[in-house]
Design a protein around this motif. Structure first.
Motif, mmCIF file in Angstrom:
data_model
loop_
_atom_site.group_PDB
_atom_site.id
_atom_site.type_symbol
_atom_site.label_atom_id
_atom_site.label_comp_id
_atom_site.label_asym_id
_atom_site.label_seq_id
_atom_site.Cartn_x
_atom_site.Cartn_y
_atom_site.Cartn_z
ATOM 1 N N SER A 101 7.456 10.699 -0.194
ATOM 2 C CA SER A 101 6.847 9.431 0.204
ATOM 3 C C SER A 101 5.458 9.668 0.774
ATOM 4 C CB SER A 101 7.702 8.732 1.263
ATOM 5 O OG SER A 101 8.970 8.426 0.760
ATOM 6 N N PHE A 102 4.703 8.572 0.910
ATOM 7 C CA PHE A 102 3.348 8.637 1.441
ATOM 8 C C PHE A 102 3.143 7.507 2.440
ATOM 9 C CE2 PHE A 102 3.421 10.570 -2.670
ATOM 10 C CZ PHE A 102 2.665 11.719 -2.508
ATOM 11 N N GLU A 103 2.468 7.820 3.534
ATOM 12 C CA GLU A 103 2.102 6.790 4.500
ATOM 13 C C GLU A 103 0.710 6.288 4.138
ATOM 14 O OE1 GLU A 103 2.773 6.774 9.043
ATOM 15 O OE2 GLU A 103 0.721 7.523 8.723
ATOM 16 N N ILE A 104 0.608 4.998 3.873
ATOM 17 C CA ILE A 104 -0.665 4.377 3.540
ATOM 18 C C ILE A 104 -1.136 3.610 4.766
ATOM 19 C CG2 ILE A 104 -1.869 2.861 1.917
ATOM 20 C CD1 ILE A 104 -0.370 5.195 0.534
ATOM 21 N N THR A 105 -2.321 3.928 5.254
ATOM 22 C CA THR A 105 -2.910 3.219 6.390
ATOM 23 C C THR A 105 -4.038 2.355 5.861
ATOM 24 O OG1 THR A 105 -2.357 5.056 7.875
ATOM 25 C CG2 THR A 105 -4.011 3.478 8.651
ATOM 26 N N LEU A 106 -4.002 1.068 6.226
ATOM 27 C CA LEU A 106 -4.972 0.108 5.727
ATOM 28 C C LEU A 106 -5.695 -0.577 6.878
ATOM 29 C CD1 LEU A 106 -2.464 -1.462 3.236
ATOM 30 C CD2 LEU A 106 -4.385 -0.010 2.605
ATOM 31 N N ALA A 107 -6.975 -0.827 6.684
ATOM 32 C CA ALA A 107 -7.774 -1.546 7.676
ATOM 33 C C ALA A 107 -8.872 -2.297 6.945
ATOM 34 C CB ALA A 107 -8.375 -0.582 8.690
ATOM 35 N N GLY A 108 -9.219 -3.450 7.482
ATOM 36 C CA GLY A 108 -10.283 -4.252 6.883
ATOM 37 C C GLY A 108 -11.266 -4.701 7.945
ATOM 38 N N LYS A 109 -12.456 -5.095 7.513
ATOM 39 C CA LYS A 109 -13.491 -5.550 8.455
ATOM 40 C C LYS A 109 -13.318 -7.009 8.839
ATOM 41 C CE LYS A 109 -16.944 -2.190 7.315
ATOM 42 N NZ LYS A 109 -17.857 -1.682 8.285
ATOM 43 N N THR A 110 -12.681 -7.800 7.955
ATOM 44 C CA THR A 110 -12.406 -9.212 8.229
ATOM 45 C C THR A 110 -10.953 -9.484 7.874
ATOM 46 O OG1 THR A 110 -13.080 -9.916 6.011
ATOM 47 C CG2 THR A 110 -14.801 -9.883 7.704
ATOM 48 N N PRO A 111 -10.392 -10.600 8.317
ATOM 49 C CA PRO A 111 -8.989 -10.879 7.990
ATOM 50 C C PRO A 111 -8.757 -10.923 6.483
ATOM 51 C CG PRO A 111 -9.770 -12.391 9.680
ATOM 52 C CD PRO A 111 -10.974 -11.639 9.184
ATOM 53 N N ALA A 112 -7.610 -10.419 6.080
ATOM 54 C CA ALA A 112 -7.208 -10.440 4.673
ATOM 55 C C ALA A 112 -5.756 -10.922 4.627
ATOM 56 C CB ALA A 112 -7.336 -9.059 4.059
ATOM 57 N N LEU A 113 -5.565 -12.076 3.998
ATOM 58 C CA LEU A 113 -4.226 -12.647 3.932
ATOM 59 C C LEU A 113 -3.526 -12.252 2.641
ATOM 60 C CD1 LEU A 113 -4.836 -16.274 5.253
ATOM 61 C CD2 LEU A 113 -4.253 -14.215 6.527
ATOM 62 N N PHE A 114 -2.205 -12.159 2.737
ATOM 63 C CA PHE A 114 -1.341 -11.899 1.592
ATOM 64 C C PHE A 114 -1.800 -10.668 0.803
ATOM 65 C CE2 PHE A 114 -1.335 -16.460 2.490
ATOM 66 C CZ PHE A 114 -0.022 -16.602 2.879
ATOM 67 N N CYS A 115 -1.825 -9.539 1.485
ATOM 68 C CA CYS A 115 -2.235 -8.260 0.877
ATOM 69 C C CYS A 115 -1.038 -7.566 0.245
ATOM 70 C CB CYS A 115 -2.819 -7.334 1.943
ATOM 71 S SG CYS A 115 -4.273 -7.985 2.742
ATOM 72 N N TRP A 116 -1.339 -6.734 -0.737
ATOM 73 C CA TRP A 116 -0.314 -5.903 -1.351
ATOM 74 C C TRP A 116 -0.965 -4.644 -1.892
ATOM 75 C CZ3 TRP A 116 -2.387 -10.148 -3.716
ATOM 76 C CH2 TRP A 116 -2.886 -9.996 -5.000
ATOM 77 N N VAL A 117 -0.148 -3.620 -2.094
ATOM 78 C CA VAL A 117 -0.619 -2.377 -2.700
ATOM 79 C C VAL A 117 0.137 -2.163 -4.002
ATOM 80 C CG1 VAL A 117 -1.213 -1.297 -0.490
ATOM 81 C CG2 VAL A 117 1.022 -0.886 -1.494
ATOM 82 N N GLN A 118 -0.477 -1.417 -4.883
ATOM 83 C CA GLN A 118 0.200 -1.063 -6.133
ATOM 84 C C GLN A 118 -0.366 0.242 -6.650
ATOM 85 O OE1 GLN A 118 -1.000 -4.799 -7.991
ATOM 86 N NE2 GLN A 118 -2.148 -3.646 -9.538
ATOM 87 N N LEU A 119 0.413 0.878 -7.503
ATOM 88 C CA LEU A 119 -0.049 2.057 -8.214
ATOM 89 C C LEU A 119 -0.321 1.624 -9.641
ATOM 90 C CD1 LEU A 119 2.427 4.789 -6.897
ATOM 91 C CD2 LEU A 119 0.073 4.365 -6.167
ATOM 92 N N LYS A 120 -1.425 2.085 -10.215
ATOM 93 C CA LYS A 120 -1.857 1.631 -11.539
ATOM 94 C C LYS A 120 -0.865 1.952 -12.652
ATOM 95 C CE LYS A 120 -6.765 2.062 -10.496
ATOM 96 N NZ LYS A 120 -7.978 2.831 -10.793
ATOM 97 N N LYS A 121 -0.256 3.142 -12.607
ATOM 98 C CA LYS A 121 0.549 3.588 -13.751
ATOM 99 C C LYS A 121 1.957 4.040 -13.390
ATOM 100 C CE LYS A 121 -3.585 5.370 -16.051
ATOM 101 N NZ LYS A 121 -4.229 6.544 -16.606
ATOM 102 N N THR A 122 2.372 3.876 -12.161
ATOM 103 C CA THR A 122 3.644 4.433 -11.718
ATOM 104 C C THR A 122 4.455 3.389 -10.958
ATOM 105 O OG1 THR A 122 2.538 6.576 -11.467
ATOM 106 C CG2 THR A 122 4.686 6.341 -10.412
ATOM 107 N N ASP A 123 5.750 3.335 -11.211
ATOM 108 C CA ASP A 123 6.631 2.465 -10.428
ATOM 109 C C ASP A 123 6.758 3.044 -9.024
ATOM 110 O OD1 ASP A 123 7.100 0.731 -12.545
ATOM 111 O OD2 ASP A 123 8.861 1.850 -13.232
ATOM 112 N N TYR A 124 7.057 2.186 -8.063
ATOM 113 C CA TYR A 124 7.093 2.600 -6.668
ATOM 114 C C TYR A 124 7.907 1.611 -5.851
ATOM 115 C CZ TYR A 124 3.788 -1.148 -6.375
ATOM 116 O OH TYR A 124 3.213 -2.384 -6.480
ATOM 117 N N ARG A 125 8.220 1.994 -4.619
ATOM 118 C CA ARG A 125 8.803 1.115 -3.607
ATOM 119 C C ARG A 125 7.919 1.186 -2.376
ATOM 120 N NH1 ARG A 125 14.396 3.429 -2.328
ATOM 121 N NH2 ARG A 125 12.891 5.034 -2.229
#
Length: 108
Positions: A41-65
């Motif tokens: 598994s991998f820990e993904i840390t995310l931060a933005g400069k302004t509010p971002a609603l309804f965010c999601w992450v994905q991998l381009k070519k690989t299935d994931y949870r």
């Protein structure tokens, strides 16, 4: 607003003072970092400069949870999620395939 139980945030949400479809969002400039957890598994840390609603992450070519794959980013808070690819990957492969999007990206 956060719902906290035993000192841990269980869930959070955002209240807006207008209809979301009427809001104009600026580019949140979301930055991500990836940490290998050594169990596949991998820990993904995310931060933005302004509010971002309804965010999601994905991998381009690989299935994931993901531990959480629909969340809001606040500019003062880093959000951490755990991503587990369906097949073994290196940190470099995850970084190359990782895509982070928000509601703003849906109406470009």
């Amino acid at each position: 607003a956060d719902f906290v139980q035993a000192g841990k945030v269980v869930t959070s949400n955002v209240a807006t003072f207008g209809r979301i479809k009427r809001l104009e969002f600026t580019d949140p400039q979301i930055k991500s970092s990836v940490k290998d957890l050594k169990d596949g598994s991998f820990e993904i840390t995310l931060a933005g400069k302004t509010p971002a609603l309804f965010c999601w992450v994905q991998l381009k070519k690989t299935d994931y949870r993901c531990s959480d794959n629909f969340f809001h980013l606040e500019p003062t808070t880093k959000t951490k999620i755990t991503l587990t690819p369906a097949t073994p990957m290196t940190k470099a492969q995850v970084e190359k395939q990782l895509v982070v999007k928000s509601l703003r990206d849906t109406y470009k």
